[in-house]
Design a protein around this motif. Structure first.
Motif, mmCIF file in Angstrom:
data_model
loop_
_atom_site.group_PDB
_atom_site.id
_atom_site.type_symbol
_atom_site.label_atom_id
_atom_site.label_comp_id
_atom_site.label_asym_id
_atom_site.label_seq_id
_atom_site.Cartn_x
_atom_site.Cartn_y
_atom_site.Cartn_z
ATOM 1 N N GLN A 69 4.158 23.732 -41.524
ATOM 2 C CA GLN A 69 3.637 23.697 -42.892
ATOM 3 C C GLN A 69 3.922 25.029 -43.566
ATOM 4 O O GLN A 69 3.560 26.088 -43.052
ATOM 5 C CB GLN A 69 2.133 23.427 -42.902
ATOM 6 N N GLY A 73 2.366 24.425 -48.796
ATOM 7 C CA GLY A 73 1.812 23.131 -48.432
ATOM 8 C C GLY A 73 2.827 22.092 -48.005
ATOM 9 O O GLY A 73 2.461 20.974 -47.631
ATOM 10 N N THR A 75 4.981 20.029 -45.647
ATOM 11 C CA THR A 75 4.836 19.727 -44.224
ATOM 12 C C THR A 75 6.033 18.948 -43.694
ATOM 13 O O THR A 75 6.648 18.169 -44.424
ATOM 14 C CB THR A 75 3.559 18.911 -43.961
#
Length: 242
Positions: A69, A73, A75
């Motif tokens: 990650q 943010g 991922t």
């Protein structure tokens, strides 16, 4: 029998998920970038990338592809050999990393404080237009550096502090804590609290050399920490020391 097997598999999966822990990392081997893949395969679609020098989080496991990650943010998955875990760096290298980031944070914060002083509270305006522009730029720089460099390392520093007993680096951190305008943030206070709970004697000794006003500010925080030391905190401290 089938129902029992299903329950066991479910419980095992839950246990693995519960024990998995995100750890701070950076790109290994001096590479310039690291691709984040959508799936655990080199043929999978690239959904993002991490540049050299940037921190990110991974969840290490037995597979060659680790869940990752970015600080923004994003991922996905990254190949494990391209990853260097921050808390696994040699002590000397880790100390240099902490020192550089803390000193940079302090320098930017000092500059921010200096520029802020040019705002006239009585006239409610800046001394010049350039001061107003510089203030906005410096504020943005401080926020970005804190978010991308300083804050991420604060989760790793207490463990190093407890194991290394490094008074020099602790002094750098505490002086940065005092100077930074962001010292009221939860990340910084939590880091200070964890260090204090680990070695209150060393922390208080370092603080005793600070100016009186700074000592008072730190003492207020120490008083609040001393009121909230629970058994689970002591267990956590013991784990950091091991």
């Amino acid at each position: 029998m089938k129902k029992v097997f299903t329950v066991v598999i479910f419980f095992t999966a839950e246990l693995i998920t519960a024990t998995a822990q995100k750890r701070l990392a950076r790109i290994a081997n001096g590479d310039n970038y690291l691709n984040i893949r959508e799936q655990e395969s080199s043929d999978s679609r690239i959904i993002g990338s991490i540049e050299a020098g940037d921190f990110f989080y991974v969840t290490p496991d037995e597979d060659i592809w680790w869940a990752a990650q970015s600080l923004s943010g994003k991922t996905g998955y990254v190949f494990h050999s391209r990853v260097e875990l921050i808390d696994s760096l040699p002590p000397s290298e880790l100390k240099n990393l902490f020192s550089n980031v803390f000193e940079n944070e302090k320098e930017i914060a000092l500059n921010y404080s200096f520029i802020s002083s040019k705002f006239s509270l009585t006239k409610k305006k800046w001394e010049s237009k350039s001061d107003s522009i510089n203030f906005k730029k410096t504020k943005s720089l401080l926020s970005k550096y804190s978010r991308e460099k300083f804050f991420p390392l604060l989760n790793v520093f207490p463990s190093y502090f407890c194991q290394a007993d490094d008074s020099d680096l602790a002094r750098v951190f505490l002086s940065t804590f005092i100077i930074s305008s962001l010292s009221d943030s939860g990340e910084v206070k939590n880091c200070f609290a964890r260090c204090y709970r680990c070695d209150s004697v060393l922390v208080e000794k370092i603080i005793s050399y600070f100016p009186v006003l700074d000592q008072k500010k730190m003492q207020q925080l120490i008083d609040s920490i001393q009121k909230n030391i629970y058994p689970e905190d002591r267990d956590s401290i013991q784990q950091m020391r091991e």
